[in-house]
Every structure is written in structure tokens, then in C-alpha cells.
Scaffold this active site. Structure first.
Site, short mmCIF file in Angstrom:
data_model
loop_
_atom_site.label_atom_id
_atom_site.label_comp_id
_atom_site.label_asym_id
_atom_site.label_seq_id
_atom_site.Cartn_x
_atom_site.Cartn_y
_atom_site.Cartn_z
NE ARG A 167 -1.10 2.49 2.92
CZ ARG A 167 -0.55 3.58 3.40
NH1 ARG A 167 -0.48 4.69 2.66
NH2 ARG A 167 0.00 3.61 4.62
CG ASP A 168 3.07 4.34 3.07
OD1 ASP A 168 2.88 5.25 2.23
OD2 ASP A 168 3.37 4.57 4.25
CG HIS A 178 3.51 4.68 9.28
ND1 HIS A 178 2.84 3.70 8.59
CD2 HIS A 178 3.90 5.58 8.35
CE1 HIS A 178 2.85 3.98 7.29
NE2 HIS A 178 3.49 5.12 7.12
CG HIS A 206 7.59 7.43 5.53
ND1 HIS A 206 7.33 7.10 4.23
CD2 HIS A 206 6.43 7.23 6.21
CE1 HIS A 206 6.06 6.72 4.11
NE2 HIS A 206 5.48 6.79 5.30
CB CYS A 210 2.53 10.16 1.34
SG CYS A 210 0.87 10.87 1.20
CG ASN A 256 6.63 3.17 4.25
OD1 ASN A 256 6.26 3.35 3.11
ND2 ASN A 256 5.86 3.41 5.30
#
Ligand code: HMG
Ligand code: MG
Length: 322
Positions: A28-29, A220, A222, A253, A262
Site C-alpha cells: 500500500r504505502d 510508522h 519513513h 506519500c 518507509n
């Protein structure tokens, strides 16, 4: 849900948890930020390879506006194509009731709503003020509850915003409180553009101590500026036992200028296993999963551990610690 069991002494304050849960967000990310579309069957093969690595949860995709994030427009097809391993939670991002409807139809196990600690970023990301986003999530929470689907809540730009700069701790705490009031079962605290340093992590986690239980806390990070692992260590010192990461260090993003990959799952696993912390992950299987996506993307993934290969010491190849 993982709970923190302080065991190994940490050289700093407190103790490290005995075991850490890693949520893999690469599909996803990672893929939301790719310039070129990745074929659905490659995504399916990537998620299947990740399933074999031992993750408890894989964030597979997003049910957002397909024109805004065309990279994930095939969300339903990906979920329909993957082989679901028993015990693995296959989750997806959901911004609003329309997204929930699509996610339920696709049979997701868990959803994540997402807002931010910065008004400007939230507006650019989901076209809503923070207050509007919380209101938007109410019917999503009701619908998820009715469908028996648990909900995680993301708070982006919890430390630094690409438009507003450093975010006051109180602002992040306020948004997290609002998400907890809504009934999310976990908060994922995002350093969206990889700009935070350990001091900021300590300050926020200290402030959250009285309101956010450790079993509901996920970090979370990055790794844009190389502070990802330092921030993990700072979090471990507070007993945090859950982290998001993306295999190979994919990610970013599209609505946050300057956001890059990430924190790489391989780098995180190397650190944790070296500290004697269990993850349940098999580094060799993880490497194979990153091979699948690296081959398809055609560029070298940034994970330092991946690039370096196995070390002469053996902990990077161990799956479980004594
Ligand atoms: P909007 O334009 O305000 O939505 O977008 P709307 O409700 O006004 O609807 C406009 C049109 O979009 C309508 O269609 C809706 O049906 C459609 P029309 O009637 O015009 O034909 N629509 C949808 N279609 C499919 N799925 C949906 C959906 N919703 C509306 N779910 C919206 C609001 C949130 C949808 C939009 O801004 C959006 O999709 N944004 C994408 C945001 C995104 O994916 N960002 C990246 C993920 S967040 C991130 O990466 C950070 C994170 O990793 C943590 C960190 O690092 O900090 C999580
Ligand atoms: Mg992110």
C-alpha cells in the site's frame, strides 16, 4: 494485539519488549508512490510472497479515489487474487463510507482510517479539515462495527508537516484522543516525510503515556533522512512493540512532497533480531518477497540490509531468538 512485555534490558531507559509485531505496508504505502503502474498480478505475487514471510498483518491496498491514486485503483482485484493464509490479517486504507463499502465488498479483514496532526496536510491529502475527517469517520466506524471489521487509526505528520513545519506535541495528542474516542483499536503514529528525530519521539510518547495504552500504539516511520531506526530505538525504550515497515524500503506519500521510502522491513528486522527481540519473520522469505517487487519495478530497493546481503554474524538469518 501484541502487548509489550518488557524483558531485555535496554541501555537507555526502561526495557525493550520481548516480541515486536511488524505490519507490512509495502503493497500500500510502497506502491501508492510508484510512478509507473504495477500490474495487478505482480501485486498479487508480491502479497503472496509477503504472506510466506510470517507477517501477522499485511496492508494490501487502499480504497481511495482511483483518479487520485491510480496506482491502487485495482484494490478489489488484488484482494480477490491473493491467497489468504490463515492467521494473516489483510487490511486496507479507507477514507470514507464509499471506501468502506468497496472494502467490505472486497472482503478485507481490517480497515484503517487516516487523518493528520496538520490541517494543511490533511486538506491536501483527503480534502478535509481534521474535524471534518473525524466526522467522516463516524459512519465508517458504525459500518465497520456492523460488519465486524476492526479499525486502525492513522495520524500522519505527527511530528513534522511538509507545509507547516514542526507539529506541537499537543496537536498530535489531541487528534489521537479524538480517534480513540471514535473507537479505533489502534493508533499508527506517522512520521510521513521521515523528518522526526528521537527527541521528538520521546516527547510525544511521554505525552501519550497516560492516554494511549502501549498495546494500541504502532509507530510508522519513513526513512527519508536516515532517522528511522534511531526512532525505532527511541520507541522501544518506551515499550512500543508494534511498527509499520515496507519491504525493501518502498514507499512514500504522493500528497507529501519530500516523503520517500518507509523504513525498510529488512532493516527493522535486522535491528530487532540483533537486539534479541522476536518478530516471527523469516528474513530469507522476506528477501524473496522484495525480489518479486524489485524485479517488477526495475530499480534497486533502498533497504541497506538488502543491499549489504547477509552479515558474517548470523542474527539477520535467525527467525526466532532464544
Ligand atoms: P473528495 O473529492 O472530497 O470526495 O475526496 P467526495 O466525497 O466529494 O466525492 C467526489 C467523487 O469521488 C465522487 O464521485 C465519489 O463517488 C468519489 P462523483 O460523484 O464525482 O463521480 N469517491 C470515491 N470513489 C472511490 N472510492 C472512494 C471514494 N470517495 C469518493 N473511497 C477522498 C476525498 C478522501 C476520497 C480523496 O481525497 C482521496 O481519495 N484521497 C487519497 C488520499 C490518499 O490515498 N493518500 C495517501 C494515503 S495516506 C498516507 O500515505 C499516510 C500514511 O502512510 C501514514 C503516514 O505516513 O503518515 C497512512
Ligand atoms: Mg506512510
Amino acid at each position: 494485539m501484541t502487548s509489550a512485555h518488557p524483558s531485555s534490558p535496554s541501555p537507555g531507559h526502561g526495557s525493550y519488549p520481548e516480541r515486536v509485531r511488524i505490519v507490512e505496508v509495502g503493497p500500500r504505502d510502497g506502491l501508492q508512490n510508484e510512478a509507473l503502474p504495477v500490474p495487478t498480478e505482480t501485486k498479487v505475487a508480491y502479497v503472496d510472497a509477503l504472506s510466506a514471510a510470517g507477517f501477522g498483518e499485511i496492508e494490501v491496498t487502499s480504497f481511495v479515489h482511483p483518479k487520485l491514486v491510480p496506482q491502487l485503483a485495482d484494490a478489489s482485484a488484488v484482494l480477490a487474487g491473493i491467497e489468504r493464509r490463515p492467521g494473516v490479517v489483510y487490511s486496507a486504507l479507507v477514507p470514507n463510507p464509499k471506501g468502506l463499502e468497496r472494502a467490505v465488498e472486497a472482503g478485507v479483514d481490517r480497515i484503517a482510517v487516516f487523518t493528520a496532526a496538520s490541517e494543511t496536510f490533511n486538506q491536501k491529502n483527503i480534502n478535509a479539515t481534521i474535524a471534518e475527517s473525524i466526522d467522516r469517520f463516524r459512519p465508517v466506524m458504525d459500518g465497520a462495527r456492523a460488519a465486524g471489521i476492526p479499525v486502525r487509526g492513522y495520524v500522519s505528520t505527527a511530528f513534522v508537516c511538509p507545509f507547516e513545519g514542526e507539529i506541537p506535541v499537543g496537536k498530535a495528542v489531541d487528534v489521537i484522543e479524538q480517534l480513540l474516542d471514535l473507537g479505533v483499536d489502534e493508533i499508527s503514529i506517522g512520521d510521513t516525510i521521515g523528518a522526526a528525530v528521537p527527541l521528538q519521539v520521546h516527547r510525544l510518547l511521554e505525552a501519550l503515556g497516560p492516554i494511549l495504552p502501549l498495546p494500541q500504539t504502532t509507530m510508522h516511520f519513513h526513512d527519508t533522512r536516515g532517522t528511522g531506526l534511531a526512532n525505532v530505538l527511541a520507541s522501544l525504550e518506551h515499550g512500543v512493540a508494534a511498527f509499520d515497515a515496507a519491504s525493501g524500503g518502498l514507499g512514500g506519500c504522493p500528497f507529501a512532497p519530500g516523503a520517500s521510502g518507509n523504513l525498510a522491513t529488512e532493516d527493522l528486522v535486522y535491528l530487532l533480531h540483533g537486539l534479541g527481540i522476536q518478530t516471527g519473520l523469516d528474513p530469507a522469505a522476506l528477501r524473496k518477497a522484495s525480489d518479486v517487487i524489485e524485479l517488477a519495478l526495475g530499480w534497486r530497493l533502498p533497504s541497506r540490509v538488502r543491499r549489504a546481503g547477509p552479515a558474517s554474524v548470523s542474527w539477520d538469518e535467525r527467525t526466532e531468538q532464544p
